[in-house]
Enzyme design. Structure first.
Site, PDB file in Angstrom:
ATOM      1  CE  LYS A 195      -3.697   2.283   2.786  1.00 51.45           C
ATOM      2  NZ  LYS A 195      -4.492   2.219   3.659  1.00 51.45           N
ATOM      3  CE  LYS A 248      -5.902   1.846  -0.536  1.00 53.19           C
ATOM      4  NZ  LYS A 248      -6.345   2.204   0.839  1.00 53.19           N
TER       5      LYS A 248
HETATM    6  C1  PBG Z   1      -7.529   3.278   5.635  1.00 55.37           C
HETATM    7  C2  PBG Z   1      -7.883   3.181   4.012  1.00 55.37           C
HETATM    8  C3  PBG Z   1      -7.663   4.267   3.087  1.00 55.37           C
HETATM    9  C4  PBG Z   1      -8.021   3.686   2.010  1.00 55.37           C
HETATM   10  C5  PBG Z   1      -8.365   2.248   2.203  1.00 55.37           C
HETATM   11  N1  PBG Z   1      -8.204   2.233   3.410  1.00 55.37           N
HETATM   12  C6  PBG Z   1      -7.070   5.556   3.168  1.00 55.37           C
HETATM   13  C7  PBG Z   1      -5.658   5.820   3.595  1.00 55.37           C
HETATM   14  O1  PBG Z   1      -5.081   5.073   3.609  1.00 55.37           O
HETATM   15  O2  PBG Z   1      -5.585   7.161   3.839  1.00 55.37           O
HETATM   16  C8  PBG Z   1      -8.114   4.634   0.659  1.00 55.37           C
HETATM   17  C9  PBG Z   1      -8.919   3.956  -0.341  1.00 55.37           C
HETATM   18  C10 PBG Z   1      -9.466   5.040  -1.488  1.00 55.37           C
HETATM   19  O3  PBG Z   1      -8.648   5.884  -1.646  1.00 55.37           O
HETATM   20  O4  PBG Z   1     -10.266   4.495  -2.143  1.00 55.37           O
HETATM   21  N2  PBG Z   1      -6.008   3.300   6.106  1.00 55.37           N
END
Ligand code: PBG
Length: 324
Positions: A195, A248
């Site tokens: 991520k 992601k």
């Molecule tokens: C929680 C999380 C996030 C997303 C998914 N889980 C936000 C972040 O990390 O700031 C983002 C998903 C999206 O942008 O569609 N940590």
């Protein structure tokens, strides 16, 4: 054989022959639909930067999940927006929290559907970080305890898969142990293994009111420049017992999707995030692109790169488009 013996256009002559030689197919079976849930009843609050997406209460979320199931979407992933935030994200692991309520409502309305939950603290903490904060630092090991409590609260309420998205080191193994100790050894973990600290999460943070109050997430989410590190992260989560790995965002990281696909035999998920969704909508609103075609092409690209499943806000719309 070069031209003129070789003529690739021969195989593009009609839709029938194109169907025969088509290499990649997307189907509603590939989709997981993210849903935002807040406390209350009858809530359907539009999210300005994500046209067609809403913040819902458990009852309306159950209705939306049913509608998605009825067009062929097999799974939802739930994000909670609590009405109270504090330093330790207490509402994230409260047994009567909004996510346990939503899990029960959805499982009751549509028992065959797979209910996955996002496990993270940023939506529940007043500082907006994904863990316990001490003097500006996000503490790794202290955070693991809270994430395990959150995962357990979800699973006890009926979640059939948990997806930790916090990027703390060691959380997959820690959550695995916590679930096993309580007899939930059959509940799979989908790890947000790779991520990135991405600007493409902007609309999500509006929707979930989860933007960090100070600093950013770059001490725990990955640097967008790094690919070798993605391989290491994926391997670590696999060794810790992840059942499904995730990359992601998806669209700007298709090279990473392909690389992780080649490295592991585990099923691979990719998350087409809020910014990817918002950009397609914004351009379509201006008449600059055809939304339906861009939606399907972007999903196809993610599948072609090697994803077995895609988390996408387009899930119900794409499922409907594919049925036409
Ligand atoms: C929680 C999380 C996030 C997303 C998914 N889980 C936000 C972040 O990390 O700031 C983002 C998903 C999206 O942008 O569609 N940590």
């Amino acid at each position: 054989m070069p031209f003129p013996e070789s003529r690739p256009r021969r195989l593009r002559k009609s839709e029938a022959i194109r169907r025969l030689v088509r290499e990649t197919l997307i189907t509603p079976d590939d989709f997981i639909w993210p849903l935002f849930v807040e406390p209350g009843e009858g809530v359907n609050r539009p999210i300005a930067s994500m046209p067609g997406q809403f913040r819902r209460s458990p009852d309306t979320a159950a209705q939306a999940a049913t509608d998605a199931w009825n067009v062929g979407v097999p799974a939802v992933i739930l994000f909670g927006v609590p009405n109270h935030k504090d330093a330790l994200g207490t509402r994230a692991y409260a047994p009567d929290g909004v996510i346990p309520q939503a899990i029960k409502a959805i499982r009751n309305a549509v028992p065959e559907m797979l209910v996955i939950t996002d496990v993270c603290l940023c939506e529940y903490t007043d500082h907006g970080h994904c863990g316990v904060v001490d003097k500006g630092d996000v503490l790794n090991d202290d955070t693991l305890e809270l994430l395990a409590k959150e995962a357990l609260a979800h699973v006890k309420a009926g979640a059939q898969m948990v997806a930790p998205s916090d990027m703390m080191d060691g959380r997959v193994g820690f959550i695995r142990d916590a679930l096993d100790e309580e007899g939930y050894e059959h509940v799979p973990i989908m790890a947000y293994a790779v991520k990135y600290a991405s600007a493409f999460y902007g609309p999500f943070r509006d929707a979930a009111e989860s933007a960090p109050a100070f600093g950013d997430r770059r001490t725990y989410q990955m640097d967008p420049a790094n690919a070798n590190e993605a391989a290491r992260e994926a391997l670590l989560d696999e060794e810790e017992g992840a059942d499904i790995l995730m990359v992601k965002p998806a669209g700007p990281y298709l090279d990473i999707v392909r690389m992780v696909r080649e490295q592991t035999d585990l099923p691979l998920a990719a998350y087409q995030v809020s910014g990817e969704f918002a950009m397609a909508h914004a351009a379509a609103e201006r008449g600059w692109i055809d939304l339906e075609r861009v939606m399907l092409e972007s999903l196809l690209g993610i599948k072609r790169a090697g994803a077995d499943m895609i988390l996408t806000y387009f899930a119900p719309e794409a499922a409907k488009a594919l049925a036409r």
